[in-house]
Design a protein around this motif. Structure first.
Motif, PDB file in Angstrom:
ATOM      1  N   ALA A  47       0.818  -1.217   0.000  1.00 28.83           N
ATOM      2  CA  ALA A  47       0.000   0.000   0.000  1.00 28.83           C
ATOM      3  C   ALA A  47       0.852   1.268   0.000  1.00 28.83           C
ATOM      4  O   ALA A  47       0.513   2.253  -0.652  1.00 28.83           O
ATOM      5  N   ARG A 132      -8.607  -6.357   6.698  1.00 25.58           N
ATOM      6  CA  ARG A 132      -9.633  -5.542   6.045  1.00 25.58           C
ATOM      7  C   ARG A 132      -8.975  -4.593   5.051  1.00 25.58           C
ATOM      8  O   ARG A 132      -7.777  -4.323   5.112  1.00 25.58           O
ATOM      9  N   SER A 133      -9.776  -4.036   4.154  1.00 26.11           N
ATOM     10  CA  SER A 133      -9.262  -3.058   3.193  1.00 26.11           C
ATOM     11  C   SER A 133      -9.340  -1.664   3.806  1.00 26.11           C
ATOM     12  O   SER A 133     -10.080  -1.425   4.759  1.00 26.11           O
ATOM     13  N   PHE A 134      -8.574  -0.744   3.235  1.00 23.89           N
ATOM     14  CA  PHE A 134      -8.540   0.642   3.707  1.00 23.89           C
ATOM     15  C   PHE A 134      -8.459   1.547   2.496  1.00 23.89           C
ATOM     16  O   PHE A 134      -7.643   1.324   1.604  1.00 23.89           O
ATOM     17  N   ASN A 135      -9.292   2.580   2.443  1.00 23.05           N
ATOM     18  CA  ASN A 135      -9.303   3.513   1.321  1.00 23.05           C
ATOM     19  C   ASN A 135      -8.205   4.559   1.531  1.00 23.05           C
ATOM     20  O   ASN A 135      -8.438   5.620   2.118  1.00 23.05           O
ATOM     21  N   LEU A 136      -7.026   4.239   1.031  1.00 25.88           N
ATOM     22  CA  LEU A 136      -5.869   5.105   1.236  1.00 25.88           C
ATOM     23  C   LEU A 136      -5.969   6.399   0.436  1.00 25.88           C
ATOM     24  O   LEU A 136      -5.580   7.457   0.920  1.00 25.88           O
ATOM     25  N   LYS A 137      -6.494   6.340  -0.782  1.00 24.81           N
ATOM     26  CA  LYS A 137      -6.612   7.542  -1.612  1.00 24.81           C
ATOM     27  C   LYS A 137      -7.515   8.579  -0.964  1.00 24.81           C
ATOM     28  O   LYS A 137      -7.200   9.769  -0.956  1.00 24.81           O
ATOM     29  N   ALA A 138      -8.631   8.145  -0.401  1.00 22.52           N
ATOM     30  CA  ALA A 138      -9.543   9.085   0.270  1.00 22.52           C
ATOM     31  C   ALA A 138      -8.884   9.690   1.508  1.00 22.52           C
ATOM     32  O   ALA A 138      -9.026  10.892   1.778  1.00 22.52           O
ATOM     33  N   SER A 141      -6.267  12.282   0.362  1.00 16.72           N
ATOM     34  CA  SER A 141      -6.887  13.518  -0.123  1.00 16.72           C
ATOM     35  C   SER A 141      -7.457  14.327   1.040  1.00 16.72           C
ATOM     36  O   SER A 141      -7.406  15.561   1.033  1.00 16.72           O
TER      37      SER A 141
END
Length: 197
Positions: A47, A132-138, A141
């Protein structure tokens, strides 16, 4: 794992000459297994590929730290590098007489993004440790928006620095000066005054 306390320290504190965020991280009672830590490091490197460079930017104040503590600090430093283009040194250490609590010190130049970066680092490490997944782009930003919002003045106009003769002297002259007593201003009683009394 959670951040239980955060304090902003002014510049010239005991950790750094820059202003810092001091966060207290509380770990869970059961540490992750070595296999879980290796899987976590693989997921984090996938990531955040620049995380490998952050390893040397974390100073340890003690030797018996769980590997999860410096890893959270490295993730917070990497998130700030990606969001704010800011590279600093961080420190980790234990909180005296408090089990499973650790100090994380992050020097900063953009105050608005340092506490959310540390919070986001703990959320990211928790999520990847649990699979779990994580929204790194959000998240990145959001950190960029926080750093930019704090950099723009409230009235929306850019401020310009005006240097005048008075402000130049104000920046050069110290606010308080230290003065030594002069030997020429010392008054001593004369021998005739001492003899008459």
């Amino acid at each position: 794992m959670r951040i239980i306390d955060q304090r902003y320290l002014a510049s010239g504190n005991r950790y750094s000459s820059q202003p810092c965020l001091l966060g207290i991280l509380e770990l869970d009672r059961d540490p992750p297994t070595p296999a879980a830590m290796k899987a976590l490091e693989r997921r984090l490197l996938a990531a955040l590929p620049g995380l490998r460079r952050q390893r040397g930017l974390v100073g340890k104040r003690c030797d018996d730290l769980p590997p999860l503590v410096p890893l959270v600090q490295q993730v917070a430093l990497e998130l700030r590098r990606l969001a704010c283009n800011e590279v600093t040194l961080g420190f980790v250490g234990v909180v005296p007489r408090m089990r499973d609590r650790y100090r994380l010190v992050l020097p900063y130049s953009a105050r608005g993004a340092v506490a959310p970066a540390l919070s986001m680092a703990t959320q990211l490490v928790d999520a990847l440790l649990a699979g779990r997944s994580f929204n790194l782009k959000a998240g990145l930003s959001r950190l960029r928006a926080l750093a930019d919002r704090r950099a723009v003045p409230r009235n929306g106009k850019r401020a310009y620095l005006m240097q005048t003769a008075r402000t130049i002297l104000m920046s050069v002259m110290p606010s308080r000066t230290f003065s030594m007593p002069s030997i020429f201003n010392v008054s001593m009683p004369s021998s005739s005054a001492a003899a008459s009394s």
